[in-house]
Design a protein around this motif. Structure first.
Motif, mmCIF file in Angstrom:
data_model
loop_
_atom_site.group_PDB
_atom_site.id
_atom_site.type_symbol
_atom_site.label_atom_id
_atom_site.label_comp_id
_atom_site.label_asym_id
_atom_site.label_seq_id
_atom_site.Cartn_x
_atom_site.Cartn_y
_atom_site.Cartn_z
ATOM 1 N N ALA A 124 0.836 -1.202 0.000
ATOM 2 C CA ALA A 124 0.000 0.000 0.000
ATOM 3 C C ALA A 124 0.872 1.253 0.000
ATOM 4 O O ALA A 124 0.582 2.229 -0.699
ATOM 5 C CB ALA A 124 -0.929 -0.012 1.206
ATOM 6 N N ARG A 125 1.977 1.247 0.765
ATOM 7 C CA ARG A 125 2.886 2.397 0.772
ATOM 8 C C ARG A 125 3.561 2.589 -0.580
ATOM 9 O O ARG A 125 3.695 3.711 -1.070
ATOM 10 C CB ARG A 125 3.939 2.231 1.864
ATOM 11 N N VAL A 126 3.976 1.488 -1.197
ATOM 12 C CA VAL A 126 4.617 1.578 -2.512
ATOM 13 C C VAL A 126 3.626 2.095 -3.545
ATOM 14 O O VAL A 126 3.960 2.941 -4.381
ATOM 15 C CB VAL A 126 5.194 0.205 -2.923
ATOM 16 N N ALA A 127 2.402 1.631 -3.485
ATOM 17 C CA ALA A 127 1.382 2.090 -4.431
ATOM 18 C C ALA A 127 1.088 3.572 -4.229
ATOM 19 O O ALA A 127 0.906 4.323 -5.192
ATOM 20 C CB ALA A 127 0.109 1.267 -4.271
ATOM 21 N N ALA A 128 1.073 4.041 -2.986
ATOM 22 C CA ALA A 128 0.827 5.459 -2.721
ATOM 23 C C ALA A 128 1.980 6.306 -3.253
ATOM 24 O O ALA A 128 1.766 7.394 -3.798
ATOM 25 C CB ALA A 128 0.643 5.690 -1.225
ATOM 26 N N ALA A 130 3.866 5.505 -5.785
ATOM 27 C CA ALA A 130 3.821 5.443 -7.241
ATOM 28 C C ALA A 130 2.763 6.386 -7.800
ATOM 29 O O ALA A 130 2.921 6.906 -8.902
ATOM 30 C CB ALA A 130 3.551 4.013 -7.689
ATOM 31 N N ARG A 131 1.703 6.613 -7.054
ATOM 32 C CA ARG A 131 0.659 7.529 -7.523
ATOM 33 C C ARG A 131 1.087 8.986 -7.414
ATOM 34 O O ARG A 131 0.578 9.835 -8.110
ATOM 35 C CB ARG A 131 -0.622 7.320 -6.707
ATOM 36 N N LYS A 132 2.023 9.303 -6.513
ATOM 37 C CA LYS A 132 2.473 10.674 -6.320
ATOM 38 C C LYS A 132 3.337 11.104 -7.497
ATOM 39 O O LYS A 132 4.221 10.370 -7.911
ATOM 40 C CB LYS A 132 3.339 10.745 -5.057
ATOM 41 N N PRO A 133 3.119 12.290 -8.054
ATOM 42 C CA PRO A 133 3.987 12.738 -9.150
ATOM 43 C C PRO A 133 5.384 13.060 -8.624
ATOM 44 O O PRO A 133 5.544 13.524 -7.497
ATOM 45 C CB PRO A 133 3.288 13.988 -9.677
ATOM 46 N N ALA A 134 6.391 12.804 -9.445
ATOM 47 C CA ALA A 134 7.769 13.037 -9.024
ATOM 48 C C ALA A 134 8.040 14.526 -8.862
ATOM 49 O O ALA A 134 8.733 14.953 -7.952
ATOM 50 C CB ALA A 134 8.740 12.436 -10.037
ATOM 51 N N MET A 135 7.500 15.332 -9.770
ATOM 52 C CA MET A 135 7.664 16.776 -9.695
ATOM 53 C C MET A 135 6.289 17.410 -9.756
ATOM 54 O O MET A 135 5.409 16.908 -10.454
ATOM 55 C CB MET A 135 8.514 17.289 -10.866
ATOM 56 N N PRO A 136 6.098 18.516 -9.063
ATOM 57 C CA PRO A 136 4.791 19.157 -9.149
ATOM 58 C C PRO A 136 4.561 19.696 -10.558
ATOM 59 O O PRO A 136 5.494 20.066 -11.260
ATOM 60 C CB PRO A 136 4.880 20.294 -8.127
ATOM 61 N N ALA A 137 3.342 19.705 -10.956
ATOM 62 C CA ALA A 137 3.006 20.187 -12.298
ATOM 63 C C ALA A 137 3.291 21.679 -12.392
ATOM 64 O O ALA A 137 3.106 22.426 -11.442
ATOM 65 C CB ALA A 137 1.539 19.916 -12.592
ATOM 66 N N MET A 138 3.795 22.104 -13.545
ATOM 67 C CA MET A 138 4.100 23.510 -13.742
ATOM 68 C C MET A 138 2.800 24.254 -14.016
ATOM 69 O O MET A 138 1.902 23.735 -14.673
ATOM 70 C CB MET A 138 5.072 23.683 -14.903
#
Length: 129
Positions: free
Chosen positions: A27-31, A33-41
């Protein structure tokens, strides 16, 4: 040998703990993976034309609103740098002033330039060589 009910129960308990730990890890790994690496510009960054800066506007000097005195003198690590650079400047000034005053090859005033002397290497009037 037949396993007792307590042995089976302890094996099942350990197995259930392992399954629960694996589920929480997944569940932690999936959470993550859903988070974007960089915030959207922001979309407006490239759509707006660049604003012009005029000479009347203050430029960003990179010092965060501090004065030069605050930037240099608030940190104790800058004192050795200031002392070393100041000492080097004093040394260079005194070396060149000494050479201008004593070296016979350097002629500052015009009246001394009129009397050019071909250097005789046996001259001992200048004691440095």
């Amino acid at each position: 040998r037949l396993a007792s009910a307590e042995d089976i129960e302890s094996v099942l308990l350990v197995r259930n703990r392992n399954i629960m730990a694996l589920r929480s890890s997944l569940a932690r790994v999936a959470a993550m993976a859903r988070k974007p690496a960089m915030p959207a510009m922001p979309k407006t960054q490239f759509t707006e034309p660049a604003k012009r800066r005029f000479a009347a506007l203050p430029a960003n000097d990179g010092m965060g609103g501090k004065t030069a005195k605050e930037v240099w003198l608030d940190d104790a690590g800058t004192y050795p740098v200031i002392i070393i650079i100041g000492g080097a400047c004093v040394f260079c000034f005194s070396y060149y002033a000494h050479n201008i005053a004593t070296n016979p090859d350097i002629r500052v005033w015009k009246d001394k330039r009129k009397h050019t002397v071909i250097r005789n290497w046996e001259m001992s009037s200048w004691g440095h060589h």
